[in-house]
Write a protein that holds these residues in place. Structure first.
Motif, short mmCIF file in Angstrom:
data_model
loop_
_atom_site.label_atom_id
_atom_site.label_comp_id
_atom_site.label_asym_id
_atom_site.label_seq_id
_atom_site.Cartn_x
_atom_site.Cartn_y
_atom_site.Cartn_z
N THR A 13 0.85 -1.19 0.00
CA THR A 13 0.00 0.00 0.00
C THR A 13 0.88 1.24 0.00
O THR A 13 2.12 1.14 0.14
CB THR A 13 -0.89 0.03 1.25
OG1 THR A 13 -0.05 0.18 2.41
CG2 THR A 13 -1.71 -1.26 1.38
N MET A 14 0.27 2.39 -0.14
CA MET A 14 1.03 3.64 -0.11
C MET A 14 1.74 3.82 1.23
O MET A 14 2.77 4.50 1.32
CB MET A 14 0.10 4.82 -0.37
CG MET A 14 -0.54 4.83 -1.75
SD MET A 14 0.69 4.88 -3.08
CE MET A 14 1.34 6.54 -2.87
N ALA A 15 1.21 3.19 2.27
CA ALA A 15 1.83 3.27 3.60
C ALA A 15 2.92 2.23 3.79
O ALA A 15 3.57 2.16 4.84
CB ALA A 15 0.76 3.10 4.68
N GLY A 16 3.14 1.40 2.77
CA GLY A 16 4.19 0.39 2.85
C GLY A 16 3.76 -0.95 3.40
O GLY A 16 4.60 -1.84 3.60
N GLU A 17 2.47 -1.11 3.65
CA GLU A 17 1.98 -2.38 4.18
C GLU A 17 1.87 -3.42 3.06
O GLU A 17 1.31 -3.13 2.01
CB GLU A 17 0.61 -2.19 4.84
CG GLU A 17 0.64 -1.32 6.08
CD GLU A 17 1.48 -1.92 7.18
OE1 GLU A 17 1.42 -3.17 7.36
OE2 GLU A 17 2.18 -1.17 7.87
N PRO A 18 2.39 -4.63 3.30
CA PRO A 18 2.29 -5.68 2.26
C PRO A 18 0.87 -6.17 2.10
O PRO A 18 0.11 -6.25 3.06
CB PRO A 18 3.21 -6.78 2.80
CG PRO A 18 3.17 -6.59 4.29
CD PRO A 18 3.09 -5.11 4.50
N MET A 19 0.48 -6.46 0.87
CA MET A 19 -0.82 -7.03 0.57
C MET A 19 -0.62 -8.46 0.05
O MET A 19 0.35 -8.74 -0.64
CB MET A 19 -1.53 -6.20 -0.50
CG MET A 19 -1.84 -4.77 -0.08
SD MET A 19 -2.77 -3.89 -1.36
CE MET A 19 -1.55 -3.82 -2.67
N PRO A 20 -1.52 -9.35 0.38
CA PRO A 20 -1.39 -10.72 -0.12
C PRO A 20 -1.53 -10.75 -1.64
O PRO A 20 -2.18 -9.88 -2.22
CB PRO A 20 -2.54 -11.46 0.56
CG PRO A 20 -3.55 -10.40 0.86
CD PRO A 20 -2.74 -9.18 1.20
N PRO A 21 -0.92 -11.72 -2.30
CA PRO A 21 -1.06 -11.83 -3.75
C PRO A 21 -2.52 -11.98 -4.15
O PRO A 21 -3.35 -12.46 -3.37
CB PRO A 21 -0.27 -13.10 -4.09
CG PRO A 21 0.70 -13.25 -2.96
CD PRO A 21 -0.04 -12.77 -1.75
#
Length: 210
Positions: free
Chosen positions: A108-116
């Protein structure tokens, strides 16, 4: 470069050096001395490594896109960067970007990873159990699932196909996909499918490289 960055860079360089050494060793190894069963096991091992290497490629694509490396180097798009830097075809570059969009871990823009977008498929490839053709077969089926199908059912469908792919061929996945689509939409009246749409792309700008 920070000490942390330098340390990370050194580790990556070390891994690359070890990889080069392993490939050099296999190229020089005396295969004629292997038994038939040992030869088959080496074939399987190399295939597994090649599949896992695809997952590494996805990570590199994601990192380059999220850092805006193409723009910083003067390329008009990630696709142009891949074509020029890797000297691959436009079709291959597009396929790699699509795979990275669906199997990569974006942020995300905040640097949080998102699942594939296809998490179970990504895991199977990272384990070396499935290859590019398996991935394409799974993705093709997933894009045909109507938008009206609820998210839990979609996730279950992807898990079923990824699990099958771990022990079957891409053709097995395609056949199972036909049955799965018929089960999810028996009357064919659930509306538009996902084919041609950037499913999951709205979750991150980084998921729509081109």
């Amino acid at each position: 470069m920070s000490s942390t960055g330098g340390s990370a860079g050194s580790r990556v360089a070390e891994h690359m050096s070890m990889l080069d050494a392993a490939v050099d060793g296999l190229l020089d190894a005396g295969l004629a001395e292997l038994s038939d069963s040992d030869l088959v096991e080496v074939m399987r091992g190399v295939e597994q490594w090649l599949r896992r290497a695809e997952a590494v490629s996805h990570r590199l694509v994601v990192e380059s896109v999220e850092r805006s490396v193409p723009a910083s180097l003067g390329y008009s798009s990630p696709k142009k960067l891949l074509i020029d830097v890797l000297r691959i075809s436009g079709a291959d570059a597009s396929a790699r970007l699509t795979a990275a969009r669906e199997l990569g871990v974006w942020h995300t823009m905040a640097g949080e990873p998102m699942p594939p977008v296809l998490p179970e498929t990504a895991a199977a490839q990272s384990d070396g159990d499935i290859g590019t053709d398996h991935v394409r077969a799974i993705a093709k089926v997933m894009r045909k699932i109507p938008h009206a199908v609820d998210n839990d059912a979609v996730a279950d469908a992807e898990a079923v196909l990824a699990n099958l792919a771990r022990s079957g061929t891409p053709e097995d996945v395609e056949q199972a996909g036909h049955r799965l689509l018929a089960y999810l939409n028996p009357d064919g009246n659930l509306g538009d499918d996902r084919d041609g749409n950037a499913d999951g792309a709205s979750r991150s700008v980084g998921r729509t490289p081109s």
